[in-house]
Design a protein around this motif. Structure first.
Motif, PDB file in Angstrom:
ATOM      1  N   TYR A  10      31.005   4.471  16.681  1.00 49.25           N
ATOM      2  CA  TYR A  10      29.580   4.584  16.983  1.00 49.25           C
ATOM      3  C   TYR A  10      29.099   6.014  16.770  1.00 49.25           C
ATOM      4  CZ  TYR A  10      31.110   6.753  21.339  1.00 49.25           C
ATOM      5  OH  TYR A  10      31.691   7.588  22.250  1.00 49.25           O
ATOM      6  N   ILE A  11      27.777   6.178  16.785  1.00 43.87           N
ATOM      7  CA  ILE A  11      27.141   7.493  16.792  1.00 43.87           C
ATOM      8  C   ILE A  11      26.065   7.432  17.867  1.00 43.87           C
ATOM      9  CG2 ILE A  11      25.461   6.857  15.011  1.00 43.87           C
ATOM     10  CD1 ILE A  11      25.630   9.780  13.994  1.00 43.87           C
ATOM     11  N   LYS A  12      25.865   8.549  18.557  1.00 40.76           N
ATOM     12  CA  LYS A  12      24.836   8.572  19.595  1.00 40.76           C
ATOM     13  C   LYS A  12      23.463   8.747  18.945  1.00 40.76           C
ATOM     14  CE  LYS A  12      27.868  10.118  23.244  1.00 40.76           C
ATOM     15  NZ  LYS A  12      28.177  11.175  24.217  1.00 40.76           N
ATOM     16  N   LEU A  13      22.458   8.233  19.618  1.00 41.23           N
ATOM     17  CA  LEU A  13      21.101   8.221  19.072  1.00 41.23           C
ATOM     18  C   LEU A  13      20.623   9.615  18.683  1.00 41.23           C
ATOM     19  CD1 LEU A  13      18.507   6.775  18.347  1.00 41.23           C
ATOM     20  CD2 LEU A  13      17.889   6.780  20.774  1.00 41.23           C
ATOM     21  N   LYS A  18      19.429  13.628  14.201  1.00 38.30           N
ATOM     22  CA  LYS A  18      19.737  14.921  13.570  1.00 38.30           C
ATOM     23  C   LYS A  18      20.401  14.716  12.221  1.00 38.30           C
ATOM     24  CE  LYS A  18      22.089  17.595  16.202  1.00 38.30           C
ATOM     25  NZ  LYS A  18      22.773  18.422  17.190  1.00 38.30           N
ATOM     26  N   ALA A  19      21.350  13.790  12.134  1.00 37.39           N
ATOM     27  CA  ALA A  19      22.072  13.539  10.880  1.00 37.39           C
ATOM     28  C   ALA A  19      21.130  13.069   9.773  1.00 37.39           C
ATOM     29  CB  ALA A  19      23.180  12.513  11.108  1.00 37.39           C
ATOM     30  N   ILE A  33      12.906  11.217  22.011  1.00 34.94           N
ATOM     31  CA  ILE A  33      13.509  10.014  22.593  1.00 34.94           C
ATOM     32  C   ILE A  33      12.928   9.755  23.981  1.00 34.94           C
ATOM     33  CG2 ILE A  33      15.661   8.995  23.445  1.00 34.94           C
ATOM     34  CD1 ILE A  33      17.056  10.581  21.101  1.00 34.94           C
ATOM     35  N   GLN A  34      12.902  10.784  24.818  1.00 36.59           N
ATOM     36  CA  GLN A  34      12.392  10.608  26.179  1.00 36.59           C
ATOM     37  C   GLN A  34      10.892  10.322  26.213  1.00 36.59           C
ATOM     38  OE1 GLN A  34      13.828  14.004  28.429  1.00 36.59           O
ATOM     39  NE2 GLN A  34      15.720  12.938  28.930  1.00 36.59           N
ATOM     40  N   LEU A  52      25.117   3.821  19.060  1.00 37.68           N
ATOM     41  CA  LEU A  52      24.666   2.972  17.961  1.00 37.68           C
ATOM     42  C   LEU A  52      25.882   2.511  17.172  1.00 37.68           C
ATOM     43  CD1 LEU A  52      21.739   5.217  16.706  1.00 37.68           C
ATOM     44  CD2 LEU A  52      21.610   3.316  18.326  1.00 37.68           C
ATOM     45  N   TYR A  53      25.992   1.217  16.999  1.00 38.76           N
ATOM     46  CA  TYR A  53      27.124   0.621  16.287  1.00 38.76           C
ATOM     47  C   TYR A  53      26.675   0.076  14.939  1.00 38.76           C
ATOM     48  CZ  TYR A  53      29.426   0.955  20.826  1.00 38.76           C
ATOM     49  OH  TYR A  53      29.962   1.422  22.003  1.00 38.76           O
ATOM     50  N   ASP A  54      27.631  -0.383  14.155  1.00 33.66           N
ATOM     51  CA  ASP A  54      27.362  -0.960  12.843  1.00 33.66           C
ATOM     52  C   ASP A  54      26.235  -1.994  12.922  1.00 33.66           C
ATOM     53  OD1 ASP A  54      27.787  -1.598  10.107  1.00 33.66           O
ATOM     54  OD2 ASP A  54      29.040  -3.295  10.683  1.00 33.66           O
TER      55      ASP A  54
END
Length: 69
Positions: A10-13, A18-19, A33-34, A52-54
């Motif tokens: 996973y990757i965090k939101l 940023k990516a 986000i907030q 966040l998953y696939d």
């Protein structure tokens, strides 16, 4: 649409924003986000650490990010 390939499970939101180049810093990611400006799979998400998953789809500022394994 921006595509992010997962290196882990996973990757965090905040990291995904940023990516994809949609925010310049973690602080900016936290603020948008907030503020309720980010959608994950069509729902408002206010947790920066949301995993966040696939297959996840993120929308922010008229941009879409697709998460893929």
């Amino acid at each position: 649409m921006e595509l992010i390939k997962l290196r882990d499970d996973y990757i965090k939101l905040g990291q995904a924003l940023k990516a994809a180049g949609l925010v310049d810093s973690g602080v900016e990611a936290k603020e948008v986000i907030q503020s309720g400006l980010v959608l994950v799979d069509g729902e408002v998400e206010t947790r920066r650490g949301k995993k966040l998953y696939d297959g996840a789809v993120v929308q922010f500022d008229n941009m879409t990010i697709q998460i893929e394994k």
